[in-house]
Scaffold this active site. Structure first.
Site, mmCIF file in Angstrom:
data_model
loop_
_atom_site.group_PDB
_atom_site.id
_atom_site.type_symbol
_atom_site.label_atom_id
_atom_site.label_comp_id
_atom_site.label_asym_id
_atom_site.label_seq_id
_atom_site.Cartn_x
_atom_site.Cartn_y
_atom_site.Cartn_z
ATOM 1 N N ASP A 1 2.406 1.732 3.304
ATOM 2 C CA ASP A 1 3.394 0.712 3.714
ATOM 3 C C ASP A 1 4.768 1.153 3.210
ATOM 4 O OD1 ASP A 1 1.545 -1.278 4.720
ATOM 5 O OD2 ASP A 1 1.140 -1.923 2.659
ATOM 6 N N HIS B 1 0.875 -1.160 0.000
ATOM 7 C CA HIS B 1 0.000 0.000 0.000
ATOM 8 C C HIS B 1 0.922 1.223 0.000
ATOM 9 C CE1 HIS B 1 -2.860 -2.958 1.917
ATOM 10 N NE2 HIS B 1 -3.514 -2.532 0.855
HETATM 11 C C1 XUL Z 1 -9.107 -6.439 0.599
HETATM 12 C C2 XUL Z 1 -7.931 -6.776 -0.174
HETATM 13 C C3 XUL Z 1 -6.817 -5.808 -0.099
HETATM 14 C C4 XUL Z 1 -6.142 -5.564 -1.390
HETATM 15 C C5 XUL Z 1 -5.013 -4.583 -1.351
HETATM 16 O O1 XUL Z 1 -10.089 -7.385 0.576
HETATM 17 O O2 XUL Z 1 -7.858 -7.813 -0.789
HETATM 18 O O3 XUL Z 1 -5.895 -6.258 0.841
HETATM 19 O O4 XUL Z 1 -5.625 -6.756 -1.890
HETATM 20 O O5 XUL Z 1 -5.427 -3.331 -0.993
#
Ligand code: XUL
Ligand code: MN
Length: 347
Positions: free
Chosen positions: A55, A52
């Site tokens: 992160d 992210h």
């Molecule tokens: C949520 C999900 C997230 C995404 C990344 O369900 O899968 O973790 O993969 O933002």
């Protein structure tokens, strides 16, 4: 199990080494420093790190563009030092109080401006970390009640978002990660069909594809391997989040193959049929450790999922293709089903 990844590259996100909290109970394991999490990747046979935006650059909101660049470059050298690469950057709007009712589709223009700006920051971080891919998991871009937003306008805003990112950086590619619900009652762009329709409407469809997560497809009542096949047929499967899901309930993110081994086999089968390994794109995992699991650095769920994937690669590769053809030609699907199950069971 050997360290032979059979031509595949694997990734996971730091949030997959988690503290075990859920909506009904607190954390049960310590929060590990990021460096310690990174240290476990290579040992487990993983090469890619999913990020992210925050992160990669914690507390990015207060930073100037120059500071953002510097911090992202620092994280890139940490990865280099570990021999790892960044797979993608994903904007995490859903933990910010401004994103309480979504960001890109929020009714408040100030919130939308913040969200669009954050997507551009993601592109800047992606460039500094030497990845071309932005993942859009559209968390709160949906509604709790249908009357809360204008759904036509909301979808147009998501198209505007995609075009804004494409215009902002001429090299970036966008992988939309569809999910039908949670945290919202209904999310916009719930399936890969919606994602690829949005891609087709965008200013550069070649740079917009999908990331398919097993659990999300199951939550939409769809077969994950067929969802993958749809994206593969369009040449637009940019990544996957393999995990598992036991029917229609909260997003479980179980170990790959743990709930439905046959469906897992078929996901591997479709990836093998498309020679996905040759694309050098990642097999991403998005898996939660069980809350009951003891220990500080809990990673068995990741190692197990990779090993299950690799065992299924062997199963797919060793299935008798002549027998398969004969049974398909004879339209004897009862026998084909038994042959598949016997092969998976090893009997
Ligand atoms: C949520 C999900 C997230 C995404 C990344 O369900 O899968 O973790 O993969 O933002
Ligand atoms: Mn995911």
């Amino acid at each position: 199990m050997s360290n032979d990844n059979k031509g595949y590259r694997f990734s996971f996100g730091p949030w997959n080494i988690n503290e075990g909290n859920d909506p009904f109970g607190p954390t049960v394991r310590p929060t590990l420093p990021f460096a310690k999490k990174l240290g476990s990747y290579k040992a487990l046979g993983f090469e890619g790190v999913q990020f992210h935006d925050d992160d990669a650059v914690p507390e990015l909101e207060g930073l100037s563009p120059e500071q953002l660049q510097t911090k992202a470059a620092e994280m890139k050298s940490v990865l280099d030092g570990e021999g790892l690469v960044c797979e993608f950057i994903a904007p995490r709007l859903w933990e910010d109080e401004r994103g309480i009712d979504g960001g890109f589709t929020a009714n408040d223009p100030k919130v939308r401006a913040w969200a669009f700006d954050r997507a551009k920051k993601c592109a800047d971080i992606a460039r500094a970390m030497d990845t071309k891919m932005i993942v859009l998991w559209l968390a709160r871009e949906g509604t709790y009640i249908r009357e809360a937003k204008d759904a036509i306008v909301a979808n147009q805003r998501l198209l505007e978002l995609v075009n804004t990112i494409l215009d902002y950086d001429s090299e970036i590619e966008i992988a939309i990660e569809p999910k039908p619900n949670e945290p919202m009652d209904h999310a916009y762009i719930p399936t890969i069909g919606h994602a690829l329709a949005l891609s087709g409407m965008s200013s550069d469809p070649k740079r917009v594809g999908g990331l398919i997560e097993t659990a999300h497809a199951v939550l939409a009542g769809l077969d994950p391997s067929d969802e993958m096949a749809f994206a593969l047929a369009a040449g637009k499967l940019l990544s996957v989040h393999l995990n598992d899901q036991n029917g229609l309930k909260f997003d479980q993110d179980k170990s790959f193959g743990a709930a439905n081994l046959r469906a897992a086999y078929n996901q591997v089968r479709v990836l093998e049929a498309a020679n996905y390994a040759d694309t050098k794109r990642f097999i991403g995992l998005d898996i939660k450790a069980m809350r009951t699991q003891k220990g500080d650095c809990v990673t068995a769920h990741l190692e197990n999922s990779k090993n299950i994937f690799l065992a299924l690669v062997d199963k797919v590769r060793s299935f008798d293709k002549n027998l398969e053809k004969q049974l398909i030609d004879a339209r004897d699907y009862e026998a084909l089903e038994m042959a598949v199950i016997s092969h998976i069971l090893g009997v």
